[in-house]
Motif scaffolding. Structure first.
Motif, mmCIF file in Angstrom:
data_model
loop_
_atom_site.group_PDB
_atom_site.id
_atom_site.type_symbol
_atom_site.label_atom_id
_atom_site.label_comp_id
_atom_site.label_asym_id
_atom_site.label_seq_id
_atom_site.Cartn_x
_atom_site.Cartn_y
_atom_site.Cartn_z
ATOM 1 N N UNK A 119 0.853 -1.186 0.000
ATOM 2 C CA UNK A 119 0.000 0.000 0.000
ATOM 3 C C UNK A 119 0.891 1.238 0.000
ATOM 4 N N UNK A 120 0.687 2.101 -0.987
ATOM 5 C CA UNK A 120 1.428 3.361 -1.085
ATOM 6 C C UNK A 120 0.442 4.502 -0.831
ATOM 7 N N UNK A 121 0.839 5.452 -0.001
ATOM 8 C CA UNK A 121 -0.069 6.549 0.337
ATOM 9 C C UNK A 121 0.613 7.894 0.178
ATOM 10 N N UNK A 122 -0.139 8.854 -0.338
ATOM 11 C CA UNK A 122 0.328 10.230 -0.442
ATOM 12 C C UNK A 122 -0.840 11.126 -0.061
ATOM 13 N N UNK A 167 8.591 1.872 -6.119
ATOM 14 C CA UNK A 167 7.934 3.093 -5.666
ATOM 15 C C UNK A 167 6.809 3.503 -6.626
ATOM 16 N N UNK A 168 5.735 4.038 -6.043
ATOM 17 C CA UNK A 168 4.622 4.526 -6.841
ATOM 18 C C UNK A 168 4.498 6.045 -6.734
ATOM 19 N N UNK A 169 5.617 6.710 -6.410
ATOM 20 C CA UNK A 169 5.572 8.167 -6.218
ATOM 21 C C UNK A 169 5.113 8.895 -7.477
ATOM 22 N N UNK A 170 5.592 8.458 -8.634
ATOM 23 C CA UNK A 170 5.211 9.117 -9.886
ATOM 24 C C UNK A 170 3.712 8.968 -10.142
ATOM 25 N N UNK A 171 3.182 7.777 -9.872
ATOM 26 C CA UNK A 171 1.750 7.549 -10.069
ATOM 27 C C UNK A 171 0.937 8.390 -9.092
ATOM 28 N N UNK A 172 1.352 8.432 -7.841
ATOM 29 C CA UNK A 172 0.634 9.218 -6.835
ATOM 30 C C UNK A 172 0.628 10.703 -7.206
ATOM 31 N N UNK A 173 1.759 11.186 -7.710
ATOM 32 C CA UNK A 173 1.826 12.589 -8.131
ATOM 33 C C UNK A 173 0.877 12.842 -9.289
ATOM 34 N N UNK A 174 0.830 11.907 -10.243
ATOM 35 C CA UNK A 174 -0.060 12.069 -11.390
ATOM 36 C C UNK A 174 -1.534 11.984 -10.964
ATOM 37 N N UNK A 175 -1.842 11.140 -9.987
ATOM 38 C CA UNK A 175 -3.210 11.049 -9.482
ATOM 39 C C UNK A 175 -3.661 12.376 -8.884
ATOM 40 N N UNK A 225 -6.238 12.000 0.949
ATOM 41 C CA UNK A 225 -5.246 10.925 0.875
ATOM 42 C C UNK A 225 -5.485 10.067 -0.361
ATOM 43 N N UNK A 226 -4.400 9.768 -1.062
ATOM 44 C CA UNK A 226 -4.429 8.930 -2.244
ATOM 45 C C UNK A 226 -3.716 7.623 -1.905
ATOM 46 N N UNK A 227 -4.381 6.506 -2.123
ATOM 47 C CA UNK A 227 -3.804 5.201 -1.825
ATOM 48 C C UNK A 227 -3.727 4.365 -3.091
ATOM 49 N N UNK A 228 -2.567 3.759 -3.326
ATOM 50 C CA UNK A 228 -2.369 2.831 -4.434
ATOM 51 C C UNK A 228 -2.073 1.461 -3.841
ATOM 52 N N UNK A 229 -2.872 0.460 -4.213
ATOM 53 C CA UNK A 229 -2.633 -0.915 -3.788
ATOM 54 C C UNK A 229 -1.990 -1.639 -4.967
ATOM 55 N N UNK A 230 -0.775 -2.159 -4.766
ATOM 56 C CA UNK A 230 -0.029 -2.746 -5.872
ATOM 57 C C UNK A 230 0.623 -4.054 -5.452
ATOM 58 N N UNK A 231 1.114 -4.760 -6.452
ATOM 59 C CA UNK A 231 1.863 -5.985 -6.205
ATOM 60 C C UNK A 231 3.119 -5.645 -5.404
ATOM 61 N N UNK A 232 3.487 -6.475 -4.417
ATOM 62 C CA UNK A 232 4.679 -6.167 -3.607
ATOM 63 C C UNK A 232 5.972 -6.150 -4.408
#
Length: 229
Positions: free
Chosen positions: A142-145, A177-185, A166-173
């Motif tokens: 779980x990635x959160x921003x 990093x999902x920082x780029x995706x969270x920023x785009x979201x 809060x933006x949460x991305x649930x991804x395969x372990x």
């Protein structure tokens, strides 16, 4: 990539998108007596003890002899526990798996995460902690921003955000990093939600352009994760 959650300042779920949620299912034929211990939890028949052969504690009975389960009963109306406890019904084929979360369960989990996030921020030894950023397990990460506090410029007015979205991305372990995706979201949220004069902050997001842009963003991020073009 499994899914996206967006949680408002009060801990309410205002947007959720399932991208590729795999449903673990295991079917096995059993002889009497059943070696697993089952119990009723939240109107479902779940494994309480005795996990084996891919069947784990917490898995739900999905079907018996090919007939789908609907809560505590099969589609034909028979009670699952009575069926399993009757020796004459054996051998019996039972399908177990991880059930798909209901809307109410997703709302409840969003509220729980909001509370944990606040507790983590308070307990952190770092001043002005950003709270939970990553939670890693064997089966998902779980990635959160969160949005920055302060003033955000919308199309027609300034909006004071005392707390954060809060933006949460649930991804395969295995994914990094999902920082780029969270920023785009966040950029998509700012473009299609905050700049929409008909949208009120903290309310559920219902916008076709937002849906389309978010799905394209997730698909692009997934292609990059697998080295695609």
């Amino acid at each position: 990539m499994y899914g996206i959650y967006i949680i408002n300042r009060a801990g309410g779920l205002i947007y959720q998108y399932d991208h590729n949620m795999s449903r673990v299912e295991v079917e096995k034929t059993f002889s009497y007596p059943l070696e697993l211990v089952l119990k009723i939890f939240d109107e479902k028949v779940v494994v309480d003890f005795g996990q084996r052969d891919g069947i784990k504690v917490g898995h739900t009975v999905l079907a018996i002899n090919g007939i789908a389960a609907v809560g505590r009963q099969l589609e034909d109306g028979r009670d699952i526990q009575e069926l399993i406890e009757t020796e004459e019904n054996y051998p019996i084929a039972i399908k177990f798996g991880r059930p798909k979360l209901t809307t109410n369960e997703k709302i409840m989990l969003a509220g729980m995460f909001h509370s944990l996030f606040a507790i983590a921020s308070q307990l952190s030894p770092e001043a002005k902690s950003s709270g939970i950023q990553v939670i890693e397990t064997d089966t998902f990460k779980l990635h959160c921003s969160q949005t920055l506090t302060g003033w955000f410029l919308c199309v027609y007015t300034f909006v004071n955000i005392n707390n954060s979205i809060k933006f949460m991305v649930i991804a395969d372990p295995k994914h990094g990093s999902q920082d780029a995706l969270l920023k785009r979201l966040y950029e998509i949220y700012a473009d299609y939600a905050l700049k929409n004069p008909f949208y009120s902050i903290d309310m559920p997001i219902r916008c076709e352009l937002f849906d389309t842009s978010l799905q394209e963003c997730v698909e692009q991020a997934e292609r990059m994760s697998y080295g695609g073009v």
